[in-house]
Design an enzyme around this catalytic site. Structure first.
Site, PDB file in Angstrom:
ATOM      1  N   ASP A 170      14.518  -4.805 -12.223  1.00 27.07           N
ATOM      2  CA  ASP A 170      13.934  -3.802 -11.968  1.00 27.07           C
ATOM      3  C   ASP A 170      12.724  -3.701 -12.289  1.00 27.07           C
ATOM      4  O   ASP A 170      12.715  -3.614 -14.124  1.00 27.07           O
ATOM      5  CB  ASP A 170      14.649  -2.228 -12.082  1.00 27.07           C
ATOM      6  CG  ASP A 170      14.258  -1.314 -11.282  1.00 27.07           C
ATOM      7  OD1 ASP A 170      13.197  -1.495 -10.840  1.00 27.07           O
ATOM      8  OD2 ASP A 170      14.214  -0.003 -12.625  1.00 27.07           O
ATOM      9  N   THR A 182       7.504  -1.313  -8.209  1.00 25.99           N
ATOM     10  CA  THR A 182       6.930  -0.855  -9.289  1.00 25.99           C
ATOM     11  C   THR A 182       6.897  -2.556  -9.709  1.00 25.99           C
ATOM     12  O   THR A 182       5.420  -3.155 -10.511  1.00 25.99           O
ATOM     13  CB  THR A 182       8.320  -0.487 -10.740  1.00 25.99           C
ATOM     14  OG1 THR A 182       9.175  -2.028 -10.459  1.00 25.99           O
ATOM     15  CG2 THR A 182       8.238   0.539 -10.021  1.00 25.99           C
ATOM     16  N   THR A 183       7.275  -4.011  -8.982  1.00 22.55           N
ATOM     17  CA  THR A 183       7.142  -4.455  -9.604  1.00 22.55           C
ATOM     18  C   THR A 183       5.362  -5.344  -9.060  1.00 22.55           C
ATOM     19  O   THR A 183       4.974  -5.722  -9.364  1.00 22.55           O
ATOM     20  CB  THR A 183       7.879  -6.073  -9.352  1.00 22.55           C
ATOM     21  OG1 THR A 183       9.615  -5.716 -10.348  1.00 22.55           O
ATOM     22  CG2 THR A 183       7.690  -7.303  -9.479  1.00 22.55           C
ATOM     23  N   ASP A 198      16.026   3.852  -6.601  1.00 21.67           N
ATOM     24  CA  ASP A 198      14.686   3.255  -5.826  1.00 21.67           C
ATOM     25  C   ASP A 198      15.396   3.696  -4.178  1.00 21.67           C
ATOM     26  O   ASP A 198      14.564   3.925  -3.936  1.00 21.67           O
ATOM     27  CB  ASP A 198      15.223   1.375  -5.617  1.00 21.67           C
ATOM     28  CG  ASP A 198      14.720   1.515  -7.340  1.00 21.67           C
ATOM     29  OD1 ASP A 198      13.893   2.004  -8.825  1.00 21.67           O
ATOM     30  OD2 ASP A 198      14.238  -0.103  -6.899  1.00 21.67           O
TER      31      ASP A 198
END
Length: 570
Positions: free
Chosen positions: A66, A99-100, A391
């Site tokens: 994550d 997010t990545t 998520d």
């Protein structure tokens, strides 16, 4: 140390401890820091992304892929690098996933800018071009969006499943996506969805497949007295914002007892007070009591006599969840409790879960607060499952609020890049180059997906572009086979807001970093001045050095005077 000439004498402005880096050096240093952060999470992207093991100074281990968790756990000192970390945190707070992607887009924007700065294009021109491109990219994304029906259970499960793919929960994503959709629908109000009303209880033991959704509330508590019943059917639930104990006086008082009978009388009055409180609960009809404060031993005795199950020191968040689930109203004084304040639950019982005793409040009429029990073989597995569930909850909340989704697998990025290149022709001046660079940047997502899945990134990108040129706007990369397929038909979809938020926050961070041409540090930051052949805390190697160092290597990013620590950090 900055100094100005004044009448032939140098005028010292900054203290001797200050470090200052200006112009191209400052830009280069900040860009390198931002790129390094993006590089650190790049291999975690997509269904075939790898995990990172993070070990802190006390030996605590976190295994995750994550993006935001990785960046939070890493000890990043460099201020420009922290701006990129904030991109991930914003993305997590706003939408819960992506997010990545947001971080690698930000890093790639900086990498593209570096080439353009070398061609003597001014940073403000780049910033202007990037902002224009970001606005257009969001418009194109809106045009590509697919509207969905809030009641389509299967489609919602696909969205949850996409969010969990590639994470520790993937092996049981079918079960978990069903649980998550059921949970979010249970707590959805007419105009908003508060995921805080979905409590997640982690239980180590069993497998992920043993996870379940309880329509009600589970408390990590036990009944206060062994003489109380283990369970109560058709429970009338009382919630107390106070305890069941004799209140302390507000002023310091001293009581002189000269006679044993006086002491007995004093204790008898206390006992009578407690008994009266319990009688009031009993008369109101309560047979399950949850108190914010403590419950006196004597009160426990009286409660047990009446067959009332009681729990003490209940957290405020748990009381709020109980109120939503059972319909009870919390009171701050036992004497004010009436039958109207009570809530209802078909069952309140103490049960064993994975060797721990917990209180289950179930079979409620309208489960507007629910609990997900997550199981896993080890603590690390359960923690990663929880992150995947977070998520999935985030993307479902956003989907139900907006009602719009996009295909996954790099499809929207490829299509938006295609349209941005057409748009760039209409942009005058040097900003055109920045818009084209922005288009190239977006393609880092499908390129990275291909790399992480072990496919040739160039071939994959060429095939993707050709398919999109042919008019298939939903075509994306199937990471498992390497084929270009229609993502919507394959059920790989994610909320529109995941993409628009990622584009917005990544652009803002990149623009802010590019506009900095002077870094003035008051004193020596952690990591100190590092030169090209000293990796600082991270390990040997300059910016292009071999990966070295160990956990905590990001400390090398602290060097304001140069980026020598980068090689070790990454």
């Amino acid at each position: 140390m900055a100094q100005q000439q004044m009448g032939g004498q140098p005028l010292i402005v900054l203290s001797e401890d200050s470090q200052r880096t200006s112009g191209e050096d400052a830009q280069s240093m900040n860009i390198t820091a931002g790129k390094a952060v993006a590089e650190s999470v790049r291999t975690t992207l997509g269904p075939k992304g790898m995990d990172k093991m993070l070990v802190d100074s006390s030996g605590e281990v976190v295994v995750t892929n994550d993006g935001v968790t990785i960046l939070k756990e890493m000890d990043i000192e460099h201020p420009a690098a922290n701006m990129v970390v904030e991109v991930a945190q914003t993305q997590e707070n706003e939408v819960g996933d992506g997010t990545t992607s947001a971080v690698i887009v930000s890093g790639e924007l900086l990498a593209e800018a570096e080439d353009l700065l070398d061609q003597d294009i001014h940073a403000t021109t780049l910033a202007q071009g990037y902002r224009q491109a970001a606005e257009k990219a969001k418009e194109f994304a809106e045009e590509l969006a697919i509207e969905i029906d809030d009641d389509d259970q299967e489609y919602l499960e696909r969205i949850a499943s996409t969010a969990m793919t590639g994470k520790g929960a993937e092996q049981a994503k079918d079960l978990l996506s069903t649980l998550v959709v059921d949970a979010i629908r249970a707590v959805a109000d007419e105009d908003s969805i508060d995921t805080d009303n979905i409590k997640v209880e982690k239980v180590t033991g069993g497998s992920i497949d043993n996870s379940e959704l309880v329509e009600g509330v589970i408390l990590d508590k036990e009944r206060v007295n062994d003489n109380m019943p283990y369970g109560v059917e058709d429970a009338n639930v009382a919630l107390l914002d106070t305890g069941i104990e004799v209140k302390e006086t507000e002023i310091d008082a001293e009581v002189n007892v000269t006679d044993p009978e006086q002491l007995d009388e004093f204790l008898a009055k206390e006992e009578a007070q407690l008994e009266e409180m319990v009688e009031q609960l009993h008369e109101a009809g309560a047979n399950a009591v949850f108190a914010d404060g403590g419950i006196d031993d004597m009160a426990q005795h009286f409660l047990a006599q009446h067959g009332i199950l009681a729990v003490r020191r209940t957290k405020d968040s748990d009381l709020a969840a109980l109120a939503r689930a059972t319909g009870a109203t919390a009171v701050s004084d036992v004497s004010e409790l009436t039958a109207e304040d009570l809530g209802f639950a078909g069952s309140v019982a103490q049960k064993d879960v994975g060797g721990d005793e917990r209180i289950f409040v179930e079979d409620v009429e309208d489960a507007r607060a629910v609990t997900l029990i997550l199981r896993g073989g080890t603590e690390h597995v359960v923690d990663e499952v929880e992150r995947a569930i977070d998520d999935a909850l985030g993307v479902l909340r956003v989907t139900l609020e907006d009602g719009k989704v996009l295909p996954g697998g790099g499809a929207p990025e490829t299509e938006i890049a295609l349209q941005l290149r057409d748009y760039a022709d209409s942009v005058g001046g040097r900003e055109q180059l920045a818009v084209e660079a922005f288009a190239d940047t977006l393609e880092v997502v499908p390129r990275t997906l291909a790399e992480n899945a072990g496919h040739d990134p160039i071939d994959s990108l060429v095939d993707l572009r050709a398919t999109h040129d042919g008019g298939d706007t939903g075509a994306g990369l199937d990471a498992y086979t390497g084929d270009i397929v229609n993502m919507e038909e394959g059920g790989v979809v994610e909320p529109l807001r995941v993409k628009t938020q990622a584009i917005e926050s990544a652009t803002e961070a990149a623009v802010m970093i590019l506009r900095i041409d002077d870094v003035i540090a008051a004193g020596d930051l952690k990591g100190g001045q590092v030169d090209g052949d000293d990796g600082g805390d991270g390990g040997p190697g300059g910016p292009g050095g071999a990966p070295g160092g160990a956990p905590g290597g990001m400390g090398g990013m602290g060097g304001m005077g140069g980026m020598g620590g980068m090689g070790g950090a990454m």
